[in-house]
Write a protein that holds these residues in place. Sequence first.
Motif, mmCIF file in Angstrom:
data_model
loop_
_atom_site.group_PDB
_atom_site.id
_atom_site.type_symbol
_atom_site.label_atom_id
_atom_site.label_comp_id
_atom_site.label_asym_id
_atom_site.label_seq_id
_atom_site.Cartn_x
_atom_site.Cartn_y
_atom_site.Cartn_z
ATOM 1 N N ILE A 16 0.826 -1.209 0.000
ATOM 2 C CA ILE A 16 0.000 0.000 0.000
ATOM 3 C C ILE A 16 0.862 1.262 0.000
ATOM 4 C CG2 ILE A 16 -1.710 1.334 1.279
ATOM 5 C CD1 ILE A 16 -2.944 -1.274 2.217
ATOM 6 N N PRO A 17 1.771 1.459 0.963
ATOM 7 C CA PRO A 17 2.596 2.679 0.920
ATOM 8 C C PRO A 17 3.487 2.750 -0.311
ATOM 9 C CG PRO A 17 3.408 1.149 2.592
ATOM 10 C CD PRO A 17 2.076 0.640 2.159
ATOM 11 N N PHE A 18 4.015 1.604 -0.755
ATOM 12 C CA PHE A 18 4.856 1.608 -1.954
ATOM 13 C C PHE A 18 4.038 2.011 -3.185
ATOM 14 C CE2 PHE A 18 7.476 -1.323 0.643
ATOM 15 C CZ PHE A 18 8.675 -0.636 0.560
ATOM 16 N N GLY A 19 2.785 1.552 -3.236
ATOM 17 C CA GLY A 19 1.925 1.914 -4.358
ATOM 18 C C GLY A 19 1.621 3.393 -4.375
ATOM 19 N N TRP A 20 1.427 3.990 -3.197
ATOM 20 C CA TRP A 20 1.149 5.424 -3.120
ATOM 21 C C TRP A 20 2.386 6.244 -3.491
ATOM 22 C CZ3 TRP A 20 -2.145 6.147 1.997
ATOM 23 C CH2 TRP A 20 -3.320 5.383 1.884
#
Length: 394
Positions: A16-20
């Motif tokens: 999730i954070p990497f995708g953002w």
Amino acid sequence: MSIVRATWLNVLLIFIPFGWVSHFVWSPTVTFILNFIAIVPLAKLLGFATEDIALRTGEVIGGLLNATFGNSIELIISIISLTQGLVVVVQASMLGSILSNLLIVLGMSFLAGGLKYKEQSFNITSAQTSASLLFLSVASLLLPASFYGSTVDAESAEKERSDILGISRATAIILLVVYLAYMVFQLRTHRDLQRPMPERVVSEIDEEEEEEEEHPSMPCWMAFVLLIIITVLVAVCAEFLVSAIESVVEQWGITETFVGLILLPIVGNAAEHVTAITCAYKNKMDLALGVAVGSSMQVALLVTPIMVIVGWGLNIDMSLYFNVYETAVLFVTVILLNYLIMDGKSNWLEGFMLSALYVLLAITFYYYPDAAAGGLEALGHTAENKTASAVVSS
């Protein structure tokens, strides 16, 4: 702790954070892949929370909640797209979402449950009510297309666009009233008819091999909070994923129509897909149908009319006009669904048939040109071309 141990897919939440971050730092392709992976564990958690609530409220209400929270993601994305004037993308995603839920989600549910059990039963009253409402929504989509086909040479293109917009907006209001009436029918006046089948038809399992009774694993308030948090997280991931699609389309050499009708709905319906298959595998067919068919019905009777009303308020020409091929595809899908659920039973072959039809449609939409798709914009261009041809001929 029950949330942490709900599924091993929780390890993928790290994406999730990497995708953002990738949305602002890395290439669109990387953003697409990372956010796609991030949605998978969120979809599983959404299903976990919905099942937990369904243990208290019953499978019908649980399916309704899952469909509502699942479609809220699509509604957010569609409103953002509509404010940017992407009417064609919104219409394609609405149609694709209905097809995806009815064919691939329900098909895989029948297939997964059918591979474990020889035959499964579900509440035929609830299923046929949803299917009938879907048929009504398909009829509402056929009317603007039929109106255009009947009046194409009888009035000017501008007058025709205005008439179809008027028809679409009036129809949208009526469909919203129908949806509210269905809510009253399901939750108040005919609640007893919506209850799951008292006995399961499972031929391959002895009577003494009954499954353990399940109990809620977390407080009710925590389940609802989890649903809201997951919906927000999925909405953000989906928005970043959608923002990367245009570049991905150019790199992969596919059409925007294929993306809107096939790829986006698969991602948007990830939550419904995981939940419905899991429920079918556990022989909770009323919940599986409530998720798959209920979600399609909500898109047709609630989300799409809301988008027409929102477009009306924003002075954007969002209508219920789909071309002949798109409405024919939807019509065939709903007819097949009605045939398969009319007996109140399902098996793996029926699931295979639904999935096979979805693959066939995916192949045709892969070759479907963007110029042939679209709503009033395409209608306007077609009318202009006919007018120009008539002038040249004269």
